[in-house]
Design an enzyme around this catalytic site. Structure first.
Site: not given
Ligand code: PMP
Length: 360
Positions: A172, A102, A196
């Protein structure tokens, strides 16, 4: 009806109490004669829902009054772009800490807008740890420092909040928000996708210090400017009303169940039980440095990967689902957010011991 223990990384389990509450209110929200999803976002009913949700989130996270809370669309991924769009100001560079999948996505998006200084990376150990404060090569001229406190795929978590001096810290927090108390005042921006620990998919909750709003360049589209949403109380356009309502039910559930302190105690216990089961066996293993192990996402591998599909199908028969690891790492991953009851972790630990006895 029988509900399973769902270890999905997201969308993930939501508290059953909240599902029941939403069910009871589905056709007629508090005598309005309407479902929340049928309400005008500008009507007094929905306005009261939205205000209550924000007030509850502020209370449980103890968000200081000089921070705005935004309820936006586009998930956490949009924030990968909105953060540089809003925070760079006149500066051309930002610091990013790279701890896995991420972080890498955030970095590649930021590179469209500025020079990215990778202040630390744990690529050398295949992203199985978080760097120590002393390992951060921070640039004092950076517009901000971005990091991922919990890497959802690798199961790696920071055990401390990086000290970045006067440079705003951006987090994040998608997979760890609301899992325990956190000192919001240490951050410039916190953002998280909703699917989540917050509720259904469809929202990004963005908590932003007021002085970091209003610095976007003129070329930034209105929808990507924090100021647009801050000025309009996140009602510039039609927000995802049902998800916002549902998030509010989750915030109130947290408030009524001891707040983030209580969440943190249960989450720590759940994680310790699962890591103990992994560490005390010769059959299961987790590669992450002990101090950097995630409380929320617990990846593990079996000694013999030929048994992976048997593990998953027997687990499913036992009511334990979505344990397959992310396609980029394989093996297993148990995501154990707030809504995963401790009984779910106990059931998984017992199942793992039983499976090992039969196959180990
Ligand atoms: N950052 C993290 C740490 C994540 O776990 C996720 C999704 N699993 C995201 C960003 C992306 O999130 P989204 O699908 O809401 O764009």
């Amino acid at each position: 009806m029988s509900r399973v223990f769902n270890f999905s990384a997201g969308p993930a389990m939501v508290p059953e109490f909240v599902l029941q509450q939403a069910k009871e209110e589905l056709l007629d929200w508090q005598g309005s004669g309407m479902s929340v999803m049928e309400m005008s976002h500008r009507g007094k009913e929905f306005m009261s829902i939205a205000e209550q949700a924000e007030a509850d989130l502020r209370e449980i996270m103890a968000i200081p009054s000089n921070y705005k809370v935004l309820f936006l669309q586009g998930g956490a991924s949009s924030q990968f772009a909105m953060v540089p769009m809003n925070l760079l100001g006149d500066k051309g560079t930002a610091d990013y800490i790279n701890t896995g999948a991420w972080s890498k996505k955030a970095i590649s998006e930021a590179k469209r807008y500025c020079d990215v200084n990778v202040a630390a990376t744990t690529a050398d150990n295949n992203f199985t740890s978080a760097p120590a404060q002393s390992e951060l090569n921070l640039n004092k001229d950076a517009a901000y420092v971005h990091y991922t406190p919990n890497e959802t795929i690798g199961g790696v978590e920071f055990s401390y909040i990086p000290d970045t001096g006067d440079v705003p810290l951006v987090a994040d927090l998608s997979s760890t928000i609301l899992s325990r108390p956190i000192d919001v005042s240490k951050y410039g921006v916190i953002y998280a996708g909703s699917q989540k620990n917050i509720g259904p998919a469809g929202l990004a909750v963005v908590i932003v210090r007021e002085d970091l709003i209003g610095n976007a360049k003129n070329s930034v589209p209105a929808m990507f400017d924090y100021k647009t949403h801050a000025d309009a109380e996140s009602m510039y356009n039609t927000p995802p009303t049902y998800t916002w309502y549902f998030a509010g039910l989750v915030f109130s559930w947290i408030k009524n169940n001891g707040g983030l302190k209580a969440m943190g105690e249960v989450n720590q216990r759940k994680a310790e039980k699962l890591y103990a089961a992994i560490d005390n066996s010769n059959f299961y293993s987790n590669p992450v440095d002990k101090i950097s192990r995630s409380w929320m996402n617990v990846p593990f591998i079996l000694a013999n990967s030929d048994l992976d599909s048997a593990f998953l199908s027997s687990a499913k028969e036992a009511g334990l689902v979505t344990l397959k690891g992310h396609r980029s790492v394989g093996g297993m991953r148990a995501s154990i957010y707030n809504a995963m009851p401790e009984a779910g972790v106990d059931a998984l630990v017992n199942f793992m011991a039983e499976f090992e006895k039969l196959n180990g």
